[in-house]
Motif scaffolding. Sequence first.
Motif, PDB file in Angstrom:
ATOM      1  N   ALA A   1       1.376   0.500  -5.619  1.00 22.19           N
ATOM      2  CA  ALA A   1       0.666   1.091  -4.496  1.00 22.19           C
ATOM      3  C   ALA A   1       0.541   0.076  -3.366  1.00 22.19           C
ATOM      4  O   ALA A   1       0.581  -1.143  -3.581  1.00 22.19           O
ATOM      5  CB  ALA A   1      -0.712   1.559  -4.938  1.00 22.19           C
ATOM      6  N   ILE A   2       0.391   0.581  -2.146  1.00 20.70           N
ATOM      7  CA  ILE A   2       0.156  -0.283  -0.992  1.00 20.70           C
ATOM      8  C   ILE A   2      -1.268  -0.815  -1.060  1.00 20.70           C
ATOM      9  O   ILE A   2      -2.234  -0.051  -1.196  1.00 20.70           O
ATOM     10  CB  ILE A   2       0.388   0.505   0.307  1.00 20.70           C
ATOM     11  CG1 ILE A   2       1.873   0.863   0.441  1.00 20.70           C
ATOM     12  CG2 ILE A   2      -0.080  -0.289   1.523  1.00 20.70           C
ATOM     13  CD1 ILE A   2       2.167   1.792   1.586  1.00 20.70           C
ATOM     14  N   ALA A   3      -1.408  -2.121  -0.971  1.00 21.85           N
ATOM     15  CA  ALA A   3      -2.725  -2.746  -1.046  1.00 21.85           C
ATOM     16  C   ALA A   3      -3.505  -2.516   0.231  1.00 21.85           C
ATOM     17  O   ALA A   3      -2.931  -2.338   1.313  1.00 21.85           O
ATOM     18  CB  ALA A   3      -2.571  -4.240  -1.303  1.00 21.85           C
ATOM     19  N   GLY A   4      -4.850  -2.532   0.109  1.00 20.00           N
ATOM     20  CA  GLY A   4      -5.724  -2.467   1.268  1.00 20.00           C
ATOM     21  C   GLY A   4      -6.583  -1.236   1.370  1.00 20.00           C
ATOM     22  O   GLY A   4      -7.538  -1.200   2.146  1.00 20.00           O
ATOM     23  N   ILE A   5      -6.261  -0.173   0.596  1.00 21.32           N
ATOM     24  CA  ILE A   5      -7.088   1.035   0.620  1.00 21.32           C
ATOM     25  C   ILE A   5      -8.421   0.761  -0.087  1.00 21.32           C
ATOM     26  O   ILE A   5      -8.434   0.232  -1.204  1.00 21.32           O
ATOM     27  CB  ILE A   5      -6.363   2.205  -0.077  1.00 21.32           C
ATOM     28  CG1 ILE A   5      -5.140   2.626   0.733  1.00 21.32           C
ATOM     29  CG2 ILE A   5      -7.297   3.386  -0.291  1.00 21.32           C
ATOM     30  CD1 ILE A   5      -5.449   3.264   2.069  1.00 21.32           C
TER      31      ILE A   5
ATOM     32  N   LYS B   1       4.241  -3.801   3.644  1.00 23.97           N
ATOM     33  CA  LYS B   1       3.912  -3.879   2.223  1.00 23.97           C
ATOM     34  C   LYS B   1       2.444  -3.601   1.933  1.00 23.97           C
ATOM     35  O   LYS B   1       2.108  -3.088   0.878  1.00 23.97           O
ATOM     36  CB  LYS B   1       4.271  -5.267   1.678  1.00 23.97           C
ATOM     37  CG  LYS B   1       5.758  -5.587   1.694  1.00 23.97           C
ATOM     38  CD  LYS B   1       6.022  -6.960   1.105  1.00 23.97           C
ATOM     39  CE  LYS B   1       7.522  -7.274   1.109  1.00 23.97           C
ATOM     40  NZ  LYS B   1       7.795  -8.619   0.548  1.00 23.97           N
ATOM     41  N   ALA B   2       1.570  -3.955   2.871  1.00 26.52           N
ATOM     42  CA  ALA B   2       0.130  -3.823   2.639  1.00 26.52           C
ATOM     43  C   ALA B   2      -0.579  -3.479   3.941  1.00 26.52           C
ATOM     44  O   ALA B   2      -0.041  -3.666   5.040  1.00 26.52           O
ATOM     45  CB  ALA B   2      -0.439  -5.125   2.067  1.00 26.52           C
ATOM     46  N   LEU B   3      -1.804  -2.967   3.798  1.00 25.41           N
ATOM     47  CA  LEU B   3      -2.679  -2.719   4.936  1.00 25.41           C
ATOM     48  C   LEU B   3      -3.578  -3.933   5.132  1.00 25.41           C
ATOM     49  O   LEU B   3      -4.174  -4.444   4.181  1.00 25.41           O
ATOM     50  CB  LEU B   3      -3.540  -1.481   4.696  1.00 25.41           C
ATOM     51  CG  LEU B   3      -2.816  -0.151   4.520  1.00 25.41           C
ATOM     52  CD1 LEU B   3      -3.820   0.966   4.293  1.00 25.41           C
ATOM     53  CD2 LEU B   3      -1.925   0.166   5.718  1.00 25.41           C
TER      54      LEU B   3
ATOM     55  N   ARG C   1      -4.353   6.441  -4.430  1.00 24.35           N
ATOM     56  CA  ARG C   1      -3.454   5.400  -3.941  1.00 24.35           C
ATOM     57  C   ARG C   1      -2.636   5.846  -2.732  1.00 24.35           C
ATOM     58  O   ARG C   1      -2.423   7.034  -2.513  1.00 24.35           O
ATOM     59  CB  ARG C   1      -2.484   4.985  -5.058  1.00 24.35           C
ATOM     60  CG  ARG C   1      -3.157   4.488  -6.317  1.00 24.35           C
ATOM     61  CD  ARG C   1      -2.132   4.041  -7.344  1.00 24.35           C
ATOM     62  NE  ARG C   1      -1.289   5.135  -7.826  1.00 24.35           N
ATOM     63  CZ  ARG C   1      -0.290   4.988  -8.686  1.00 24.35           C
ATOM     64  NH1 ARG C   1      -0.001   3.782  -9.154  1.00 24.35           N
ATOM     65  NH2 ARG C   1       0.425   6.030  -9.075  1.00 24.35           N
ATOM     66  N   LEU C   2      -2.157   4.836  -1.985  1.00 26.30           N
ATOM     67  CA  LEU C   2      -1.194   5.044  -0.920  1.00 26.30           C
ATOM     68  C   LEU C   2       0.142   4.490  -1.400  1.00 26.30           C
ATOM     69  O   LEU C   2       0.236   3.331  -1.814  1.00 26.30           O
ATOM     70  CB  LEU C   2      -1.648   4.333   0.355  1.00 26.30           C
ATOM     71  CG  LEU C   2      -0.736   4.455   1.587  1.00 26.30           C
ATOM     72  CD1 LEU C   2      -0.617   5.910   2.021  1.00 26.30           C
ATOM     73  CD2 LEU C   2      -1.264   3.598   2.736  1.00 26.30           C
ATOM     74  N   ARG C   3       1.188   5.329  -1.351  1.00 24.87           N
ATOM     75  CA  ARG C   3       2.506   4.956  -1.859  1.00 24.87           C
ATOM     76  C   ARG C   3       3.517   4.885  -0.716  1.00 24.87           C
ATOM     77  O   ARG C   3       3.326   5.490   0.346  1.00 24.87           O
ATOM     78  CB  ARG C   3       2.991   5.981  -2.903  1.00 24.87           C
ATOM     79  CG  ARG C   3       2.014   6.251  -4.034  1.00 24.87           C
ATOM     80  CD  ARG C   3       1.850   5.065  -4.972  1.00 24.87           C
ATOM     81  NE  ARG C   3       3.102   4.692  -5.614  1.00 24.87           N
ATOM     82  CZ  ARG C   3       3.572   5.277  -6.743  1.00 24.87           C
ATOM     83  NH1 ARG C   3       2.910   6.293  -7.296  1.00 24.87           N
ATOM     84  NH2 ARG C   3       4.705   4.850  -7.287  1.00 24.87           N
ATOM     85  N   LEU C   4       4.609   4.160  -0.974  1.00 21.00           N
ATOM     86  CA  LEU C   4       5.679   4.022   0.006  1.00 21.00           C
ATOM     87  C   LEU C   4       6.989   4.507  -0.604  1.00 21.00           C
ATOM     88  O   LEU C   4       7.385   4.070  -1.683  1.00 21.00           O
ATOM     89  CB  LEU C   4       5.826   2.563   0.442  1.00 21.00           C
ATOM     90  CG  LEU C   4       6.976   2.244   1.418  1.00 21.00           C
ATOM     91  CD1 LEU C   4       6.747   2.949   2.749  1.00 21.00           C
ATOM     92  CD2 LEU C   4       7.123   0.742   1.610  1.00 21.00           C
ATOM     93  N   ILE C   5       7.657   5.432   0.096  1.00 15.37           N
ATOM     94  CA  ILE C   5       8.998   5.873  -0.279  1.00 15.37           C
ATOM     95  C   ILE C   5       9.965   5.282   0.748  1.00 15.37           C
ATOM     96  O   ILE C   5       9.956   5.671   1.919  1.00 15.37           O
ATOM     97  CB  ILE C   5       9.123   7.404  -0.300  1.00 15.37           C
ATOM     98  CG1 ILE C   5       8.113   8.015  -1.263  1.00 15.37           C
ATOM     99  CG2 ILE C   5      10.543   7.812  -0.692  1.00 15.37           C
ATOM    100  CD1 ILE C   5       8.099   9.531  -1.259  1.00 15.37           C
ATOM    101  N   ARG C   6      10.757   4.334   0.311  1.00 18.97           N
ATOM    102  CA  ARG C   6      11.735   3.727   1.212  1.00 18.97           C
ATOM    103  C   ARG C   6      12.937   4.662   1.380  1.00 18.97           C
ATOM    104  O   ARG C   6      13.347   5.339   0.444  1.00 18.97           O
ATOM    105  CB  ARG C   6      12.177   2.368   0.685  1.00 18.97           C
ATOM    106  CG  ARG C   6      11.036   1.351   0.619  1.00 18.97           C
ATOM    107  CD  ARG C   6      11.530  -0.077   0.614  1.00 18.97           C
ATOM    108  NE  ARG C   6      10.425  -1.023   0.509  1.00 18.97           N
ATOM    109  CZ  ARG C   6       9.708  -1.469   1.537  1.00 18.97           C
ATOM    110  NH1 ARG C   6       9.986  -1.034   2.760  1.00 18.97           N
ATOM    111  NH2 ARG C   6       8.718  -2.326   1.353  1.00 18.97           N
TER     112      ARG C   6
ATOM    113  N   LEU D   1       5.025   7.208   4.087  1.00 15.92           N
ATOM    114  CA  LEU D   1       3.769   6.914   3.405  1.00 15.92           C
ATOM    115  C   LEU D   1       3.251   8.209   2.789  1.00 15.92           C
ATOM    116  O   LEU D   1       3.257   9.259   3.440  1.00 15.92           O
ATOM    117  CB  LEU D   1       2.734   6.368   4.381  1.00 15.92           C
ATOM    118  CG  LEU D   1       3.071   5.048   5.079  1.00 15.92           C
ATOM    119  CD1 LEU D   1       1.990   4.704   6.102  1.00 15.92           C
ATOM    120  CD2 LEU D   1       3.211   3.928   4.063  1.00 15.92           C
ATOM    121  N   VAL D   2       2.787   8.136   1.541  1.00 19.67           N
ATOM    122  CA  VAL D   2       2.268   9.303   0.831  1.00 19.67           C
ATOM    123  C   VAL D   2       0.954   8.916   0.169  1.00 19.67           C
ATOM    124  O   VAL D   2       0.883   7.898  -0.532  1.00 19.67           O
ATOM    125  CB  VAL D   2       3.252   9.807  -0.240  1.00 19.67           C
ATOM    126  CG1 VAL D   2       2.661  10.990  -0.994  1.00 19.67           C
ATOM    127  CG2 VAL D   2       4.585  10.194   0.386  1.00 19.67           C
TER     128      VAL D   2
END
Length: 412
Positions: free
Chosen positions: A106-110, A167-169, A86-91, A79-80
């Motif tokens: 971006a990851i939803a929920g922020i 995928k999301a918060l 935004r909050l991003r995800l690097i798989r 997580l970055v």
Amino acid sequence: MRRPWFQAALVLAGVAAGVWSAATAWAQQQPQIGIAAVTLSAAPYTFDTAEQHRLRVSIVARGLAHPFSLAFLPNGDALVTERGTRLRLIRNATGQGGAPVLEPDAIAGIPQTPAFRTGGLHEVALHPQFASNRLVYFSYNKAGAAGEAPNQRQSAVTLARARFDGKALTDVQELYTGDWSAGASGSRIAFAAGGLLYMTTGAPFGDQAQKPDSAYGKVLRLRDDGTVPMDNPFVGRAGTRPEIFSLGHRDQLGITVHQPSGAVLTAEHGPNGGDEINVILPGRNYGWPTFTFGRSYEGPRMSQTPLGPDTEQPLVLWIPSIAPTGLTFYTGDRFPAWKGNLFVGSARRGEIPRTGGLERVVFNDKLEELRRETLLTELHQRIRDVRQGPDGLLYVLTDEDDGALLRLEPAP
């Protein structure tokens, strides 16, 4: 009728606007300094370094907009946070499950906030029992009343947590909110033993850092549900916020826990020189703005003596400044010669743009400094965070328009 706190907030906003306008005008009068922007190459870099020697640095992912904080998931994803937004995800950030991929969305929920200086998202951290509870913690400055200066607002430092489903918060909870301020800055989070959480706040201007009724310029100590531990040093003291653990701090943009001893260390920006690593002790005062090793940006000393009779001296000091950022102790086995060393991100050295790097500090078993080394200056990047991955390697974030996650590993 306006309430007294709101009237005071407007006055503070006016003061902050004046300070910011003066600083902006001063900056505009200065000559253009620094070197031309440098674009990282796709091919890995190899450097010789002290004690560990050959070091390979490669790009894991790029295209991040000024990344601020990094947290690894147990499966090797990362997580970055992108500063303020935004909050991003690097798989597959560690490359163990395939090629790394920066997810485009971006990851939803922020919680979303209007754009303003120091506003929005900062830190992200996993609960120590994340594997079972899926809890992600993050800090941000939420927006209040707009100020008179452009890009200025009242803000309140906030700690929140949520569950991450991959995928999301979801189930976002606001655990703690500080007082409204006209001059707040970034914040960092670190978990310690016993379900405790330490959180840094900044107070670069004014005297908030010395005010016991303000949350800013402090290290805060909370339980993981946001409540205040009853053994905090100021619990029950009239006119003092009970969440305060230490005071007298400027900008603290790094925090970590030394696992062998349990000591909490923070990285603190001086104004112009006088950057520090501090060991955070309960109820202690670290001096700002009354005492500092730094100068103002115009040159004069900011205090006649750098330490007062009741102030704590830094564990590590930098003059000139390095603009310290994230920090971590290395505990893995991939760099055996660096085990136990402290790594500190650096955004720039001596106020010169594009001179950032990574600091390595060697301590003895009493946390007394033995030597230090500066790494990665050849990349000419602003290093914003450094973390140890679950694979035992080191990873850093570059704070650039085209920010990158870099992997550090022994070169064959």
